[in-house]
Structure formats: C-alpha cells, structure tokens
Design a protein around this motif. Structure first.
Motif: not given
Length: 365
Positions: A13-17, A38-41, A305-306, A312-316
């Motif tokens: 997956p592309q990182p979420i910016r 993880k997977d976040v920029e 963190h949670a 991020v998971n909702c965005v993805r």
C-alpha cells in the motif's frame, strides 16, 4: 543477494500522507505518534507560533508550513490540534479541500459549527474523526467488554486535574467532562431524560489570558452533573480543573458487581459479593470471606497510538470511524446542556415518555 520482487513492491500500500495543524501540547503528541506509524508518511506541520513550528519540523525532519493551507495540497489526511474556537474554520477548509480530518475534542465551539463540520464531511465524502481518545484507552475497552455481561444500574465518573494554562478557552465541561460524557453515552446506549448540574469557578475571567479571538467570560472550573436515562440507568459526572491531584476513574454499579476502571493506572477491578467461612476441625470460624475482587488485565498500548492507527485505517479502507462527527456532535449537545444548566442553576427533563421527542421542559430548581 536476492533482489526484491517487483510484483510484491507494487502490491504494497502507498503510505498515507499526513500533516499536523497546531503543534502545541496535544499536537506534539500527534506528531510524535504519526512519525512512528507504519505506512504513514508525515509530510509536515503548521503552527502560528513559527519558532515552535520550526523546532517541531526540525525534530521530526519534515517541512514547516507557516500557512496551514499551503500544507493541504501535499497530504491525504490531517490532524487538527488548534484551539477550540478555530476547529470550525480550519476543519471546514480542510474538508472542503477533500482532506480526511481528525480533529481534537470538542468537535467545535458550538453545536451549529459542529453540525456544519458533520455536513461538510458527508458532502465531500471525507473521513471526520474526533479525538475522544478515551474510547481507545485499553481500560475503557476492557470495561465495555465486562459490562456486556452485567446489568448496569448506575455510573460514576470522576475526571480531576490541577489548574493549568492549557485549554483555558473553554470550561471544564468542554475540556475534561466531555470525555466521560462520550463514554457514558456509549455505555448507557439510551436517551437522556433528566439532568441536573451545578458548578463553581476558582478564578474570574479577568485573571485568565484570552486570545483576541475569544470573549472573556467566567468559565466553570468545577462541575458535577446527574443524569437519568430512559432505560433507568442513572449517572453522576464530576470534572474539575482545581483538584490538587490527577484522577481519571469510572465506577459501574451493576446488579451483581461493582466494576472500577482507573484510566491513569490502566487497571480494572471487579468487586463481587460472596460469603465463605474457613472452619477448623472443631467447627470454629478462622476467618470469613465477605467479598471477592477480580483484577482484569489490559494491554499497554498508548491510547493515542490506537486512535491514530484507527484513523489511518479508516482513511485507507474508507470505513467510518468509531468516534465520528455524529457521535462527537451528540456528546457536544449534552455537554452544552450540562454547561448551561450549571451556569443557570436549572434542571432539565424530557417531556412526557416519548424519548425521541425533541421538546423539553426547563424547571427552576
């Protein structure tokens, strides 16, 4: 050395910016956690305090944007941690730009502003999550599991802090109590039909430094509220900015137990009534057990963190967050009513027995 599989790289997956607007106390924590996900920029940060913004950007090796609107073209999602009175204006610009938004609690300074944000998220198809962080506290999540097997009768919540200059643009209801209001609405899962509230203040508006964009008024520093729900559950909430120690506790009184959750120590204790005697061979009672205490073990994951991982998971995945705009608006409506009742010294009750009716009676105490 084996070369990485090109096909595998394509499937990653592309990182979420992501960016952060407002790097004060809470924004600093958002920035720290986002830099680790993880997977976040983490693209950059913005703050009206240029020195603070530059220091934060340098620390995490990201760009600093003096004007937050210059950050928006570079990101998919944003965490907004600005003062409450700016939530609406900043949030609306981000949502209208098609940016997914996590905004700190309370969702906005007024119900009208909150409704505007909720509508904007629906119209643009953007995720709107609100930072009711205690939903992600391991102690609350375990408490919720325990109460699913219990008959809940009453709830007590205490959220106390020493006085500080943080969040002095809102009352203790919107700063602290709103956390427990959100948790209470989740646990009771029933309309509020009765409410009383009272409060006090430790300082006058003149003794607090307000920004040019806020109007000084005597914000309440200590508030207690008693609520009745349509399903018979009663609750007492107490919040304080003037208590000389930090307390974050909820006690759930159930038909067969008392469950206490300490959010600071991440601890849950279940008290049950039982009677057992230890006897000697001659029939003498050595000791009597009158109660049993069970300790529930919880995880050590940081709630923020949670919360950010969930965002991020909702965005993805395009899923709606567990604490979206609608839930936050519901909490704000009740918080605003509690605040007004505490200021006016009045009681509120639902008219009749139709709990879906919007009408209500105001009764002078």
């Amino acid at each position: 050395m084996a070369q990485p599989n090109i096909h595998d790289r394509r499937n990653q997956p592309q990182p979420i910016r992501v960016g952060v607007i407002g790097v004060g106390n809470m924004g600093q924590h958002h920035t720290r956690v986002l830099s680790l996900l993880k997977d976040v920029e983490l693209i950059g940060v913005s703050d009206i305090n240029v020195e603070r913004g530059l220091d934060t950007a340098s620390k995490y090796r990201v760009r600093f944007f003096e004007d937050y609107q210059d950050l928006l073209p570079h990101i998919d999602a944003v965490c907004i941690a600005v003062p409450t009175y700016l939530h609406h204006s900043v949030g609306m610009i981000c949502l209208e730009a098609g940016i997914h938004v996590l905004i700190e609690k309370p969702i906005a300074a007024s119900i009208a502003e909150a409704e505007s944000l909720v509508n904007a998220a629906a119209e643009t198809g953007s995720i709107l999550q609100v930072g009711h962080i205690e939903r992600f506290n391991p102690a609350f999540q375990e408490l919720s599991k325990v109460l699913k097997t219990e008959q809940l009768l009453a709830i007590e919540a205490h959220r106390m802090s020493p006085y500080s200059d943080r969040a002095n643009d809102v009352s203790v209801v919107l700063d602290l109590m709103i956390h427990d209001i959100d948790l209470l609405l989740e646990l009771a899962n029933s309309p509020v039909v009765k409410l009383t509230a009272s409060g006090s203040r430790a300082c006058t508006a003149e003794s607090v430094n307000f920004s040019a964009n806020t109007k000084p008024r005597p914000y309440l520093d200590y508030v207690t509220a008693t609520l009745g729900f349509a399903n018979g559950i009663v609750a007492t909430l107490t919040a304080s900015k003037v208590t000389h120690c930090k307390i974050r506790r909820i006690a759930a009184h159930c038909k067969n137990s008392l469950t206490e959750a300490d959010f600071l120590n991440n601890e849950i204790l279940i008290h049950r009534q039982t009677t057992a005697n230890c006897m000697t061979d001659y029939g003498q009672v050595l000791y009597r057990q009158d109660g049993l205490i069970e300790k529930v073990y919880t995880s050590n994951i940081e709630p923020l963190h949670a919360e950010l991982e969930h965002f991020v998971n909702c965005v993805r995945g395009g899923n709606q967050p567990s604490v979206g705009g609608e839930q936050a608006l519901k909490a704000l409506r009740l918080a605003s009513l509690i605040e007004q009742m505490a200021l006016d010294g009045r009681a509120w009750k639902q008219s009749g027995i139709d709990t879906n009716s919007p009408s209500c009676d105001i009764v002078t105490v």
